[in-house]
Motif scaffolding. Structure first.
Motif, short mmCIF file in Angstrom:
data_model
loop_
_atom_site.label_atom_id
_atom_site.label_comp_id
_atom_site.label_asym_id
_atom_site.label_seq_id
_atom_site.Cartn_x
_atom_site.Cartn_y
_atom_site.Cartn_z
N ALA A 16 1.30 -19.17 -8.48
CA ALA A 16 2.43 -19.13 -7.55
C ALA A 16 2.31 -17.98 -6.56
N ARG A 17 1.46 -16.99 -6.85
CA ARG A 17 1.31 -15.82 -5.97
C ARG A 17 -0.06 -15.79 -5.30
N THR A 18 -0.73 -16.93 -5.20
CA THR A 18 -2.09 -17.00 -4.67
C THR A 18 -2.22 -16.39 -3.28
N ARG A 19 -1.22 -16.53 -2.43
CA ARG A 19 -1.28 -16.04 -1.05
C ARG A 19 -0.59 -14.68 -0.89
N ASP A 20 -0.16 -14.05 -1.99
CA ASP A 20 0.58 -12.79 -1.92
C ASP A 20 -0.34 -11.59 -2.15
N TYR A 21 0.25 -10.42 -1.94
CA TYR A 21 -0.46 -9.15 -2.13
C TYR A 21 0.30 -8.32 -3.14
N ASP A 22 -0.43 -7.69 -4.05
CA ASP A 22 0.15 -6.81 -5.07
C ASP A 22 -0.80 -5.67 -5.33
N TRP A 23 -0.24 -4.54 -5.72
CA TRP A 23 -1.05 -3.43 -6.18
C TRP A 23 -1.20 -3.61 -7.68
N ALA A 24 -2.42 -3.57 -8.19
CA ALA A 24 -2.65 -3.82 -9.61
C ALA A 24 -3.58 -2.77 -10.19
N SER A 25 -3.42 -2.57 -11.48
CA SER A 25 -4.24 -1.60 -12.18
C SER A 25 -4.39 -2.05 -13.63
N GLY A 26 -5.52 -1.73 -14.22
CA GLY A 26 -5.71 -2.07 -15.62
C GLY A 26 -7.10 -1.72 -16.11
N PHE A 27 -7.25 -1.83 -17.42
CA PHE A 27 -8.51 -1.53 -18.07
C PHE A 27 -9.27 -2.82 -18.34
N ALA A 79 -8.77 -6.08 -20.06
CA ALA A 79 -8.65 -5.92 -21.51
C ALA A 79 -7.39 -6.59 -22.06
N ALA A 80 -6.39 -6.80 -21.23
CA ALA A 80 -5.14 -7.41 -21.70
C ALA A 80 -5.42 -8.81 -22.25
N ALA A 81 -4.82 -9.11 -23.38
CA ALA A 81 -5.02 -10.40 -24.03
C ALA A 81 -4.60 -11.54 -23.11
N GLY A 82 -5.46 -12.53 -22.99
CA GLY A 82 -5.14 -13.73 -22.21
C GLY A 82 -5.31 -13.59 -20.71
N ALA A 83 -5.71 -12.42 -20.22
CA ALA A 83 -5.88 -12.23 -18.77
C ALA A 83 -7.17 -12.89 -18.31
N ALA A 84 -7.09 -13.63 -17.23
CA ALA A 84 -8.27 -14.32 -16.68
C ALA A 84 -9.19 -13.32 -15.99
N PRO A 85 -10.49 -13.56 -16.04
CA PRO A 85 -11.42 -12.72 -15.28
C PRO A 85 -11.13 -12.85 -13.79
N LEU A 86 -11.45 -11.83 -13.04
CA LEU A 86 -11.25 -11.86 -11.60
C LEU A 86 -12.42 -11.20 -10.89
N LEU A 99 0.82 -1.22 0.00
CA LEU A 99 0.00 0.00 0.00
C LEU A 99 0.85 1.26 0.00
N ASP A 100 1.98 1.23 0.69
CA ASP A 100 2.87 2.40 0.72
C ASP A 100 3.49 2.64 -0.65
N GLN A 101 3.92 1.58 -1.33
CA GLN A 101 4.59 1.72 -2.62
C GLN A 101 3.61 1.94 -3.77
N ARG A 102 2.51 1.22 -3.76
CA ARG A 102 1.49 1.30 -4.82
C ARG A 102 2.10 1.27 -6.22
N THR A 103 3.02 0.35 -6.43
CA THR A 103 3.62 0.16 -7.74
C THR A 103 2.68 -0.71 -8.56
N PRO A 104 2.02 -0.13 -9.59
CA PRO A 104 1.00 -0.90 -10.31
C PRO A 104 1.58 -2.08 -11.09
N GLN A 105 0.92 -3.20 -10.91
CA GLN A 105 1.21 -4.42 -11.66
C GLN A 105 0.01 -4.68 -12.56
N PRO A 106 0.18 -5.49 -13.61
CA PRO A 106 -0.98 -5.79 -14.47
C PRO A 106 -1.99 -6.67 -13.75
N LEU A 107 -3.25 -6.52 -14.09
CA LEU A 107 -4.32 -7.31 -13.49
C LEU A 107 -4.15 -8.80 -13.76
N ALA A 108 -3.45 -9.15 -14.83
CA ALA A 108 -3.23 -10.56 -15.17
C ALA A 108 -2.49 -11.29 -14.05
#
Length: 191
Positions: free
Chosen positions: A61-72, A103-110, A46-55
């Motif tokens: 492998a990251r099921t139990r992790d936390y990431d900041w994500a953004s996308g269309f 919108a990214a090609a191949g990204a799974a719905p969430l 939350l402090d860094q808020r470095t956007p990662q892709p929604l994909a």
């Protein structure tokens, strides 16, 4: 002699109880450290808020992790998922989720958490309109809320929503008519 065995038996029982309680205390202390590490990891993201892709939500492998994500993308035409038994200020309510297709090609719905809604005394479920059109979402990718030791139950409601006691991606995928569903959810940025 008989009283000696009785006293020794009580001492043995007392020692076993003490050892059991010490073991439970050590387990509780370990859980405290795990929870603090989890809170620290979330705060760092939350402090860094470095956007990662929604994909990244679909990365097993990251099921139990936390990431900041953004996308269309857009919210798909699927039922709203209402997570039951959610309290806020001692009021019963539901957390509302909708399926978002990046919108990214191949990204799974969430599943995207749209917020908490109170339930009236008659437990009449709220109508949750689907946001339409392409939009950008941003927030915290997180594991879904735990449903505890019981299996998550999903029940279709007369108004079309799904009322769930937990968010189990494989079980929800079929009920939401999705070919795939990411194992993490997106908690929207309140800003």
């Amino acid at each position: 002699m008989s009283s000696w065995r009785s006293i020794a038996g009580w001492w043995l029982l007392a020692l076993l109880v003490a050892a059991g309680l010490a073991s439970l205390g050590a387990w509780q202390l370990g859980r405290m450290h795990q929870k603090q590490a989890l809170l620290d990891a979330v705060q760092q993201v939350l402090d860094q808020r470095t956007p990662q892709p929604l994909a990244l939500a679909a990365d097993v492998a990251r099921t139990r992790d936390y990431d900041w994500a953004s996308g269309f993308g857009r919210f798909v035409d699927a039922p709203a998922v209402l997570l039951d038994n959610q309290q806020r200020d001692d009021r019963p309510g539901v957390r509302v989720y909708r399926v978002f297709q990046p919108a990214a090609a191949g990204a799974a719905p969430l599943l995207v958490e749209l917020g908490w809604l109170p339930l009236p005394g008659d437990r009449q479920l709220p109508d949750v309109p689907r946001p339409t059109g392409e939009m950008q979402v941003a927030g915290l990718l997180a594991p879904p809320p735990s449903h505890g030791i019981l299996a998550a139950v999903v029940a279709a409601q007369p108004a079309g929503q799904l009322l769930a006691t937990g968010l189990d991606a494989p079980a929800l995928r079929d009920r939401l008519r999705q070919p795939a569903l990411a194992p993490r959810v997106l908690k929207l940025d309140p800003a």
